[in-house]
Design an enzyme around this catalytic site. Sequence first.
Site, PDB file in Angstrom:
ATOM      1  N   ASP A   1      12.172   6.813  10.540  1.00 29.78           N
ATOM      2  CA  ASP A   1      10.942   7.347  11.340  1.00 29.78           C
ATOM      3  C   ASP A   1      10.822   6.039  12.470  1.00 29.78           C
ATOM      4  OD1 ASP A   1       8.799   8.864  11.860  1.00 29.78           O
ATOM      5  OD2 ASP A   1       7.367   7.398  11.217  1.00 29.78           O
TER       6      ASP A   1
ATOM      7  N   ASP B   1       9.698  -6.619  -4.390  1.00 34.47           N
ATOM      8  CA  ASP B   1       8.753  -7.267  -3.630  1.00 34.47           C
ATOM      9  C   ASP B   1       8.849  -8.856  -3.591  1.00 34.47           C
ATOM     10  OD1 ASP B   1       6.013  -5.864  -2.353  1.00 34.47           O
ATOM     11  OD2 ASP B   1       5.891  -8.373  -2.244  1.00 34.47           O
TER      12      ASP B   1
ATOM     13  N   HIS C   1       0.971  -1.232  -0.025  1.00 35.82           N
ATOM     14  CA  HIS C   1      -0.129  -0.113  -0.115  1.00 35.82           C
ATOM     15  C   HIS C   1       0.796   1.264  -0.099  1.00 35.82           C
ATOM     16  CE1 HIS C   1      -2.931  -3.187   1.171  1.00 35.82           C
ATOM     17  NE2 HIS C   1      -3.814  -2.180   0.434  1.00 35.82           N
TER      18      HIS C   1
ATOM     19  N   GLY D   1       2.915   8.210   9.700  1.00 37.15           N
ATOM     20  CA  GLY D   1       1.483   8.108   9.514  1.00 37.15           C
ATOM     21  C   GLY D   1       0.668   8.959  10.285  1.00 37.15           C
TER      22      GLY D   1
ATOM     23  N   ALA E   1      10.816   3.909   6.995  1.00 38.86           N
ATOM     24  CA  ALA E   1       9.461   4.507   7.798  1.00 38.86           C
ATOM     25  C   ALA E   1       8.703   3.174   7.743  1.00 38.86           C
ATOM     26  CB  ALA E   1       8.657   5.365   6.955  1.00 38.86           C
TER      27      ALA E   1
ATOM     28  N   HIS F   1       8.595   8.358  14.832  1.00 36.69           N
ATOM     29  CA  HIS F   1       7.551   7.226  14.457  1.00 36.69           C
ATOM     30  C   HIS F   1       6.194   8.058  14.224  1.00 36.69           C
ATOM     31  CE1 HIS F   1       6.168   2.950  14.759  1.00 36.69           C
ATOM     32  NE2 HIS F   1       5.503   3.319  13.758  1.00 36.69           N
TER      33      HIS F   1
ATOM     34  N   GLU G   1      12.199   2.247  20.877  1.00 32.59           N
ATOM     35  CA  GLU G   1      11.672   3.569  20.824  1.00 32.59           C
ATOM     36  C   GLU G   1      11.087   3.717  22.269  1.00 32.59           C
ATOM     37  OE1 GLU G   1       8.515   3.212  17.588  1.00 32.59           O
ATOM     38  OE2 GLU G   1       9.986   2.832  16.118  1.00 32.59           O
TER      39      GLU G   1
END
Length: 408
Positions: free
Chosen positions: A263, A180, A160, A294, A237, A291, A268
Site C-alpha cells: 500500500d 516488536d 496499534h 487507512g 501497509a 496508500h 509515491e
Amino acid sequence: MTTSFPKSKIKVLLLGGIHKSARDVFHASGYGEVELLDKELTEQELKSRIGQVHLLGIRSATRITPEVISKARKLLAIGCFCIGTNQVDLKNAKLAGIPVFNAPFSNTRSVAELVIAEVIMLLRDIPSKNFAAHRGEWRKSSKSSYEVRGKTLGIIGYGHIGTQAGILAEALGMRVLYFDIESKLSIGNAQPVATLKEILAASDVITLHVPGGTGTRHLIGLNELKSMKRGACLINASRGHVVDIEALASLLRRKHLSGAALDVYPEEPASTGERFFSELQKFENTILTPHVAGSTLEAQERIGREVAEKIVLFSDTGSTAGSVNFLDVTLPSHSGKHRILHIHHNQPGVLAAINEAFANAKVNIAGQFLQTDQDIGYVVTDIDQRRGLELRSVLQEIPGTIRTRILY
Ligand code: NAI
C-alpha cells in the site's frame, strides 16, 4: 452567564474537505462561526486570511510555514485532520504558543481490515486469477489456493495496527506471532517471538506495522526476504522505505515468495492523477493499492470528531492533551474560577514574576499547573476572585511572555 470571549465570535476555519463531523463537534460545543471549505488555500491565500482565524483545521496538503505562523496573530490552535503533521512547522508554531493536534489512531481499524482482506486474497492466489479473468482466461483450479485457518500470520511491529490485525486474524482461526523491539502485552493468543529472523522463518504471511524513519529503512531487505518460508507472502501497509523493493521483486521473480500486497512505496505520486511506477507492476501475484489502507469514510468521520474534540478542549479549558508539539497539560474543570493561561519562553525568572504578580494583587491561587521544556513554559493558574482580566494585563508585560489567555 458572561464568558471571557463569546464562543459565537471565535472563528473556526476548516480547509481541504474535512469531514462535517468536525463542524458538528464545534457547533455542539457552542462555536457558531465555523467555515468548512472543500478546497485547500495557497500559502498566499492563507497568509491573507489567517490573521482573523482563531482555530484552524487543515489536512495533509496545506502547508503551515513560518510566514503563515508569523501572520497568525489570533490563532489559538491548529488541527491536522490526518495522521501526519510534517506539513506544519511545529517548532515555530510552538514558539508562537500554538499547539498542534492530530488524530493518530482514527484509521487503525481501517488498515487492519485491509490487511486481513489481503491475507485472504494472497493465500487464495486471487490477484493472478483476477488478472487472468480480466484478460478472459478461466483459471478454475485449486492450485496455489489455501484457507487462512490454521496458517501463521507474523506481525512485525505490534502497536496499534499490529494488535488490531492480530485480533482479526485470530477470529479467522489463524495462529498469530509478533515481533516488536519493545516488550508488549499479547492480545488474545498472539505469541511474541524473540527475533526478526525467527518470525520470518515461522510465518505463512508477514505483515509490517512498524513506524517509518531511518530506524526501519530496509528492515526487510534481501536477507530477511530469503529468511521467509518458501511460498510465503509479504504485506506492507506501513511506510514505503521499510521494504527493499528490488530485493522483493527479485524473490518474487525466483518464486521464493508466492505473493505480496503493498500500500506504500519508497516513491509515491504527489497527487491523484499523477502516474505511478513500481517494479512490482510486472508481477500478477501482487496487490498494489495507492496508500489507501487507512482511507475509509468511517476513518474520516472519526478523524473529524477526534481532532475537533481536542481543539475544543484546548480552547475551552487550556488542556493540551494529545498535542504533537506542545507541553502536555491535562487540566481539571475551572467552573466558578478565572483561569489564566501564560505561555512564555523558557528563561529564568518568569514563574517567579508570575507568582509575584499574584502576590502583589493579593489574589488567592486555587490551583496552578506548570510544564516546561527547553523552549517554552506553560503556566495555568486558577484564581477564586473574578480579577482575571486585570491580572492578565499584568502578566502580559512580564519579559519572555509569548501569549496569555483568560478563560471563564
Ligand atoms: P504504533 O506506533 O502504534 O506501532 C508501531 C510498533 O512498531 C511499536 O510497537 C514499535 O515498538 C514497533 N517497532 C518500531 N521499530 C520496530 C522494529 N525495528 N522492529 C519491530 N517493531 C518495531 O504505530 P501504528 O499506529 O500501528 O502504525 C504502524 C505503521 O502504519 C506506521 O508506519 C504508520 O505510519 C503506518 N500507517 C499507514 C497507513 C496507511 O494508510 N497505509 C495508515 C496509518 C498508519
